[in-house]
Design an enzyme around this catalytic site. Structure first.
Site, PDB file in Angstrom:
ATOM      1  N   PRO A   1       0.832  -1.203   0.000  1.00  0.00           N
ATOM      2  CA  PRO A   1       0.000   0.000   0.000  1.00  0.00           C
ATOM      3  C   PRO A   1       0.868   1.254   0.000  1.00  0.00           C
ATOM      4  O   PRO A   1       1.966   1.274   0.563  1.00  0.00           O
ATOM      5  CB  PRO A   1      -0.793  -0.118   1.305  1.00  0.00           C
ATOM      6  CG  PRO A   1      -0.735  -1.565   1.670  1.00  0.00           C
ATOM      7  CD  PRO A   1       0.582  -2.054   1.173  1.00  0.00           C
ATOM      8  N   LYS A   2       0.367   2.318  -0.623  1.00  0.00           N
ATOM      9  CA  LYS A   2       1.058   3.605  -0.602  1.00  0.00           C
ATOM     10  C   LYS A   2       0.483   4.431   0.537  1.00  0.00           C
ATOM     11  O   LYS A   2      -0.632   4.912   0.468  1.00  0.00           O
ATOM     12  CB  LYS A   2       0.907   4.347  -1.934  1.00  0.00           C
ATOM     13  CG  LYS A   2       1.728   5.621  -2.011  1.00  0.00           C
ATOM     14  CD  LYS A   2       1.573   6.316  -3.341  1.00  0.00           C
ATOM     15  CE  LYS A   2       2.500   7.527  -3.409  1.00  0.00           C
ATOM     16  NZ  LYS A   2       2.279   8.482  -2.296  1.00  0.00           N
ATOM     17  N   TRP A   3       1.269   4.581   1.594  1.00  0.00           N
ATOM     18  CA  TRP A   3       0.817   5.285   2.779  1.00  0.00           C
ATOM     19  C   TRP A   3       0.895   6.792   2.573  1.00  0.00           C
ATOM     20  O   TRP A   3       1.815   7.295   1.933  1.00  0.00           O
ATOM     21  CB  TRP A   3       1.668   4.870   3.987  1.00  0.00           C
ATOM     22  CG  TRP A   3       1.511   3.420   4.292  1.00  0.00           C
ATOM     23  CD1 TRP A   3       2.284   2.388   3.815  1.00  0.00           C
ATOM     24  CD2 TRP A   3       0.500   2.823   5.103  1.00  0.00           C
ATOM     25  NE1 TRP A   3       1.818   1.187   4.295  1.00  0.00           N
ATOM     26  CE2 TRP A   3       0.728   1.431   5.090  1.00  0.00           C
ATOM     27  CE3 TRP A   3      -0.558   3.333   5.846  1.00  0.00           C
ATOM     28  CZ2 TRP A   3      -0.083   0.547   5.789  1.00  0.00           C
ATOM     29  CZ3 TRP A   3      -1.361   2.458   6.549  1.00  0.00           C
ATOM     30  CH2 TRP A   3      -1.118   1.072   6.513  1.00  0.00           C
TER      31      TRP A   3
ATOM     32  N   GLY B   1      -2.966   4.740  -3.069  1.00  0.00           N
ATOM     33  CA  GLY B   1      -2.511   3.960  -4.202  1.00  0.00           C
ATOM     34  C   GLY B   1      -1.683   2.760  -3.788  1.00  0.00           C
ATOM     35  O   GLY B   1      -1.758   2.278  -2.655  1.00  0.00           O
TER      36      GLY B   1
END
Length: 360
Positions: A28-30, A176
């Protein structure tokens, strides 16, 4: 401090691609503050993307590093503030404050978490030259049994799982998916990873503009266009700006927007904060410069009669999280049709379902 990898280090970066690539490791894009943790015993430093230390702003994370991480290590990750409603980036921004008393108060009121996703060094070993698959395996071993507020981001090599994350996790405030080549080494300040982010469009009301920082009386240039959407009470809310124009286009916009400027007797929906002085000591819609108290936040109000289509990534509350991008004028749309109802609503998702113990 004496580590195999010493601060400051610029973190490895990602370049945008339109679709999730095959054959990579996905995570996951944090949406937080990118940070590298350097620990040598009790000597701890939190680096940032611009290589400036952030250690003093997160005392609760310093304590957690001492309690949870190996005695000597360098980790790459993201500082976030997790709530029951998802990630809260605005609360995270408030943590950067010059007053020590406020830093202490906010550390208790809005505690942060650290999401680890890469390993640069462990003990006396420099891992930056090793492929990501090896770095990830070592990171999992190093953080086995780690407790909140330190967390290990989930990863997968299944592109179908990554696609599901891309769709579902936005509802928890993530923006994203990141794809990392399994054989890729850690390359500071190089765009060798890939990021896949949400891109949507919205029709917005043009409500004003700010002059460009290089604008002069002899050579006037538009800097950014201020965008609005009507809420359920038919109040025009500020949702963001667009500002990526060429110098030639900035000059053209001056003449194009001139017919929309208000007369002396005309009112504007945002009249109460059109002047920069209105922003002093308070947070009003459109106050996008809390980092620079000397910046002129005033704007030129326009009659809200023209509509433009913009691209945006996702919402944070009632506003676009990042800078929007101009697509085209929509002279076929009426301003009153530009409402929040047109915006796509992401699936609500719990942070605890992504990383156990986060946001609960």
């Amino acid at each position: 401090m004496k580590l195999p990898v010493m601060p400051p280090v610029a973190p490895m970066l990602a370049k945008s691609v339109p679709a999730i690539p095959a054959g990579a490791s996905y995570e996951p894009k944090w949406d937080g503050f990118r940070s590298l943790i350097f620990r040598d015993g009790d000597d701890i430093e939190f680096g940032s993307r611009n290589e400036k230390p952030m250690t003093r702003y997160f005392p609760e994370l310093v304590a957690a590093v001492k309690a949870e991480l190996p005695q000597r290590c360098v980790l790459d990750g993201e500082i976030v503030i997790a709530t029951d409603a998802g990630l809260d980036f605005e609360a995270l921004q408030q943590r950067i404050h010059p007053a020590a008393s406020r830093v202490t108060m906010l550390a208790e009121k809005t505690p942060a978490s650290f999401i680890a996703f890469d390993l640069l060094a462990l003990g006396d070993e420099d891992y930056t030259g090793r492929p990501f698959a090896q770095r990830r395996a070592a990171l999992e071993r190093a953080l086995a049994g780690v407790n909140a507020p330190i967390h290990l981001t989930p990863t997968t090599v299944d592109v179908d799982v990554a696609q599901r994350w891309f769709v579902e996790l936005e509802g928890a405030g993530l923006d994203g998916v990141i794809a990392k080549p399994l054989d890729g080494t850690y390359q500071p300040d190089k765009r060798v990873m890939f990021k896949i982010k949400h891109v949507r469009t919205a029709d917005c009301v043009l409500a004003g503009f700010r002059w460009h920082k290089t604008s002069t009386e002899a050579n006037p240039l538009v800097g950014s266009l201020l965008l609005g959407l009507y809420n359920a009470e038919q109040r025009l809310q500020h949702v963001g700006v667009v500002g990526a124009f060429t110098a030639a286009r900035r000059a053209e916009l001056v003449a194009e927007l001139e017919p929309l400027t208000l007369g002396d007797e005309e009112d504007h929906p945002w009249g109460e904060w059109a002047n920069a002085e209105a922003h002093r000591g308070q947070r009003l819609p459109g106050n996008v410069s809390r980092w620079n108290a000397t910046k002129d936040l005033s704007f030129v109000p326009l009659r809200p009669e023209r509509v433009l289509e913009v691209k945006y990534e996702h919402m944070e509350g009632t506003r676009f999280r990042h800078l929007a991008h101009f697509v085209r004028w929509r002279d076929d749309r009426t301003p009153d049709s530009c409402t929040y109802e047109q915006l796509e609503q992401p699936i609500t998702y719990s942070l605890d379902d992504i990383v156990s113990g986060l946001g609960s």
